[in-house]
Motif scaffolding. Structure first.
Motif, PDB file in Angstrom:
ATOM      1  N   MET A   1      40.788 -68.213  15.821  1.00  0.00           N
ATOM      2  CA  MET A   1      39.678 -68.985  15.268  1.00  0.00           C
ATOM      3  C   MET A   1      38.406 -68.141  15.153  1.00  0.00           C
ATOM      4  N   ASN A   2      38.441 -66.947  15.734  1.00  0.00           N
ATOM      5  CA  ASN A   2      37.262 -66.088  15.699  1.00  0.00           C
ATOM      6  C   ASN A   2      37.087 -65.499  14.306  1.00  0.00           C
ATOM      7  N   PRO A   3      35.929 -65.673  13.662  1.00  0.00           N
ATOM      8  CA  PRO A   3      35.741 -65.172  12.297  1.00  0.00           C
ATOM      9  C   PRO A   3      35.850 -63.656  12.183  1.00  0.00           C
ATOM     10  N   TRP A   4      35.458 -62.940  13.245  1.00  0.00           N
ATOM     11  CA  TRP A   4      35.537 -61.482  13.192  1.00  0.00           C
ATOM     12  C   TRP A   4      36.989 -61.006  13.270  1.00  0.00           C
ATOM     13  N   PHE A   5      37.795 -61.715  14.033  1.00  0.00           N
ATOM     14  CA  PHE A   5      39.218 -61.370  14.087  1.00  0.00           C
ATOM     15  C   PHE A   5      39.881 -61.652  12.738  1.00  0.00           C
ATOM     16  N   GLN A   6      39.498 -62.754  12.105  1.00  0.00           N
ATOM     17  CA  GLN A   6      40.019 -63.074  10.785  1.00  0.00           C
ATOM     18  C   GLN A   6      39.587 -62.027   9.761  1.00  0.00           C
ATOM     19  N   LEU A   7      38.354 -61.547   9.907  1.00  0.00           N
ATOM     20  CA  LEU A   7      37.870 -60.498   9.000  1.00  0.00           C
ATOM     21  C   LEU A   7      38.723 -59.234   9.117  1.00  0.00           C
ATOM     22  N   VAL A   8      39.080 -58.880  10.352  1.00  0.00           N
ATOM     23  CA  VAL A   8      39.906 -57.687  10.576  1.00  0.00           C
ATOM     24  C   VAL A   8      41.276 -57.845   9.921  1.00  0.00           C
ATOM     25  N   LEU A   9      41.849 -59.043   9.972  1.00  0.00           N
ATOM     26  CA  LEU A   9      43.162 -59.265   9.374  1.00  0.00           C
ATOM     27  C   LEU A   9      43.091 -59.333   7.846  1.00  0.00           C
ATOM     28  N   ALA A  10      42.055 -59.963   7.321  1.00  0.00           N
ATOM     29  CA  ALA A  10      41.983 -60.199   5.875  1.00  0.00           C
ATOM     30  C   ALA A  10      41.565 -58.972   5.083  1.00  0.00           C
ATOM     31  N   THR A  11      40.750 -58.102   5.688  1.00  0.00           N
ATOM     32  CA  THR A  11      40.213 -56.954   4.945  1.00  0.00           C
ATOM     33  C   THR A  11      41.289 -56.008   4.419  1.00  0.00           C
TER      34      THR A  11
ATOM     35  N   MET B   1      30.054 -67.890  18.458  1.00  0.00           N
ATOM     36  CA  MET B   1      30.744 -67.161  17.396  1.00  0.00           C
ATOM     37  C   MET B   1      32.192 -67.610  17.241  1.00  0.00           C
ATOM     38  N   ASN B   2      32.412 -68.925  17.335  1.00  0.00           N
ATOM     39  CA  ASN B   2      33.765 -69.422  17.111  1.00  0.00           C
ATOM     40  C   ASN B   2      33.898 -69.878  15.663  1.00  0.00           C
ATOM     41  N   HIS B   3      34.977 -70.574  15.393  1.00  0.00           N
ATOM     42  CA  HIS B   3      35.230 -70.995  14.018  1.00  0.00           C
ATOM     43  C   HIS B   3      34.544 -72.324  13.739  1.00  0.00           C
ATOM     44  N   SER B   4      33.228 -72.346  13.986  1.00  0.00           N
ATOM     45  CA  SER B   4      32.483 -73.584  13.815  1.00  0.00           C
ATOM     46  C   SER B   4      32.086 -73.809  12.364  1.00  0.00           C
ATOM     47  N   VAL B   5      32.271 -72.790  11.534  1.00  0.00           N
ATOM     48  CA  VAL B   5      32.002 -72.938  10.116  1.00  0.00           C
ATOM     49  C   VAL B   5      33.302 -72.695   9.358  1.00  0.00           C
ATOM     50  N   ASP B   6      33.344 -73.226   8.139  1.00  0.00           N
ATOM     51  CA  ASP B   6      34.555 -73.061   7.324  1.00  0.00           C
ATOM     52  C   ASP B   6      34.676 -71.619   6.855  1.00  0.00           C
ATOM     53  N   MET B   7      35.803 -70.999   7.188  1.00  0.00           N
ATOM     54  CA  MET B   7      36.108 -69.663   6.694  1.00  0.00           C
ATOM     55  C   MET B   7      37.256 -69.766   5.698  1.00  0.00           C
ATOM     56  N   TYR B   8      37.267 -68.849   4.753  1.00  0.00           N
ATOM     57  CA  TYR B   8      38.267 -68.894   3.689  1.00  0.00           C
ATOM     58  C   TYR B   8      39.053 -67.594   3.595  1.00  0.00           C
ATOM     59  N   TYR B   9      39.112 -66.869   4.705  1.00  0.00           N
ATOM     60  CA  TYR B   9      39.877 -65.633   4.710  1.00  0.00           C
ATOM     61  C   TYR B   9      41.356 -65.885   4.420  1.00  0.00           C
ATOM     62  N   GLU B  10      41.875 -66.993   4.982  1.00  0.00           N
ATOM     63  CA  GLU B  10      43.299 -67.260   4.768  1.00  0.00           C
ATOM     64  C   GLU B  10      43.578 -67.574   3.299  1.00  0.00           C
ATOM     65  N   THR B  11      42.585 -68.117   2.589  1.00  0.00           N
ATOM     66  CA  THR B  11      42.784 -68.411   1.172  1.00  0.00           C
ATOM     67  C   THR B  11      43.039 -67.137   0.382  1.00  0.00           C
ATOM     68  N   SER B  12      42.159 -66.143   0.546  1.00  0.00           N
ATOM     69  CA  SER B  12      42.327 -64.893  -0.200  1.00  0.00           C
ATOM     70  C   SER B  12      43.562 -64.139   0.246  1.00  0.00           C
TER      71      SER B  12
END
Length: 510
Positions: A198-208, A261-272
């Motif tokens: 749920m961490n946005p920075w971890f999602q950023l690392v995976l999606a980039t 810094m949790n997933h308190s906002v909508d992230m769309y990394y999984e979409t891309s």
């Protein structure tokens, strides 16, 4: 084709046939010089060439060629077959046809998306195969003179493996992101996503890496398309996934001001990331379908004998099938293939002709009877006289018919190619309109919701299976069953497009 020293004029060199004397050359010179827009014409009888200077705004090369034909002569056209790589959809093949068709000296172009080939007829005095390959390269694809079919099959196999590996790696990186999204559904509460996902920075690392390493091919293709004043399906992919990624990146950076810094906002990394993964799966399916499209021809090629036992100078020698010439006397032993079309001189035997006629019962052959290459001699020694060899044999003609059928286009297919040329700009316009309608009226002020709907329009409109779902107009009944393979793959790819677009619509509120 060259620019003339005079501003606005061009110079073309045409190869001419039918001239017999200097009077012919003078006649052509006189006829061309009288044409409006032609500034000069010089005909060389020895080289059988005509060099013409003309104003392209007034006279065109086809008009000059038509004038030569009206004088009772003709121009020589050569043809070349190319292997094309980098095509992803019908818009790509239509774009190559359009660009090459505008080149001076090109008479006709036919690009086959399924076979990844192009057949070009051109005037050798105006343009060369190197010029054609360079032009294809300048618009973002790669062309090479058609190679041996086996070598091409090996390259296609390597390409299939490469595409499979890319989507597998992309799937491994995208799965945690998909898990994080699915974990928000009420009916999946029994499989909650770990806090790390749920961490946005971890999602950023995976999606980039999915976006810019695995998906870099889409950026390159889109850039080359836009640079040349057109837009292909990869432009839609880049716009849709980049919008989701960079908006998520903005939210990630903005989350620095939030506690936890949790997933308190909508992230769309999984979409891309998931969209790129599913598109790569679709491209893998396409590569498999394209590879199978040539199986029928390869199987026919495999029916040919590789060598022949001929009698020359009173000796029996074994030579390759390419070295047999009409008139050679060929010995065919029991259980071997007849190498060429011919006529029986000596011997009695039965020949299995099922590969050609479908009849399983062998046909008795005696002196004077015709035999067909690639059929099997069953139980007796035959001595035959070669009548047709190489491209003149019945099997070679069947292969040629199959290749021409695969490259033919029905009228509806040509209409689809025209539509594909304007499809991307229309889709982009609809996506922009969808965004503003949703942002202003559908969900006023909700930027994320409007963005999701615009991305859905972009992604769902990538019909890369368009070129594969069309059956050639005159496909031989016994040349395999490509249409079923195309249809099943096209359906699978189409479903992947819809699934990927639905991800933009069904994402749960967080």
């Amino acid at each position: 084709m060259e620019k003339s020293s005079e501003a606005g004029l061009q110079q073309a060199t045409l190869q001419i046939t039918g001239m017999t004397c200097s009077a012919c050359a003078a006649r052509i010179e006189k006829g061309l010089s009288r044409m409006e827009g032609v500034s000069r014409a010089n005909v060389n009888l020895a080289l059988e060439q005509a060099t013409v200077g003309f104003d392209p705004a007034v006279a065109t090369l086809p008009q000059i060629e038509e004038k030569i034909r009206s004088l009772g002569y003709d121009t020589i056209k050569e043809s070349a077959d190319f292997d094309i790589t980098g095509m992803t959809c019908a818009a790509c093949s239509a774009r190559i046809e359009k660009v090459l068709g505008k080149m001076p000296g090109i008479a006709s172009v036919n690009v086959n998306l399924a076979l990844e080939t192009a057949h070009v007829e051109y005037s050798p005095g105006n343009i060369s195969t190197a010029d054609i390959m360079e032009k294809v390269s300048s618009i973002g694809y790669k062309a090479s003179l058609k190679q041996d079919r086996r070598e091409t099959a090996d390259q296609r196999g390597q390409e299939i493996v490469r595409k499979r590996n890319k989507w597998i790696i992309s799937a491994i990186l995208s799965f945690p992101l998909l898990w994080a999204m699915v974990g928000h559904f009420s009916f999946t509460s029994w499989i909650p996503a770990p806090d790390l996902l749920m961490n946005p920075w971890f999602q950023l690392v995976l999606a980039t890496p999915v976006q810019f390493i695995i998906g870099w091919q889409f950026y390159v293709s889109a850039y080359k398309a836009l640079k040349n004043g057109s837009a292909n399906m990869d432009v839609l992919v880049v716009l849709g996934t980049s919008a989701a990624y960079f908006y998520s990146l903005y939210l990630t950076i903005d989350s620095l001001g939030m506690s936890g810094m949790n997933h308190s906002v909508d992230m769309y990394y999984e979409t891309s990331a998931v969209l790129i993964t599913l598109i790569l799966v679709g491209k893998w399916f396409e590569a498999l379908a394209k590879g199978r499209s040539s199986d029928a021809i390869r199987s026919l090629m495999g029916l040919q004998a590789k060598s022949a036992l001929v009698i020359r100078g009173g000796n029996e020698i074994s030579i390759s099938i390419e070295e047999v010439i009409p008139g050679d006397v060929v010995l065919v032993k029991p259980g071997t293939k007849i190498p060429v079309d011919g006529q029986v001189l000596e011997g009695l035997s039965s020949v299995d002709e099922s590969m050609l006629t479908g009849e399983s019962i062998p046909v008795e052959k005696k002196p004077g009877d015709p035999v067909i290459g690639a059929t099997v001699n069953k139980n007796g020694m035959l001595k035959i006289e070669a009548r047709k060899v190489g491209r003149d044999t019945a099997l070679a003609q069947i292969i040629r018919v199959v290749e021409e059928a695969q490259g033919s286009k029905a009228p509806i297919q040509r209409i689809a190619d025209v539509i594909s040329g304007i499809f991307v700009p229309i889709v982009v316009a609809i996506a922009v309109l969808t965004f503003f309608i949703w942002y202003l009226w559908g969900a006023p002020g909700q930027f994320a919701d409007a963005l999701e709907k615009a991305i859905a329009v972009l992604v769902i409109a990538c019909p890369c299976a368009l070129g594969l779902a069309r059956r050639p107009r005159s496909w031989p009944a016994q040349a395999g069953r490509p249409s079923s393979a195309y249809s099943s793959k096209a359906v699978n790819i189409s479903r992947l497009r819809r699934i990927s677009a639905l991800l933009c619509w069904i994402r749960p509120a967080r």
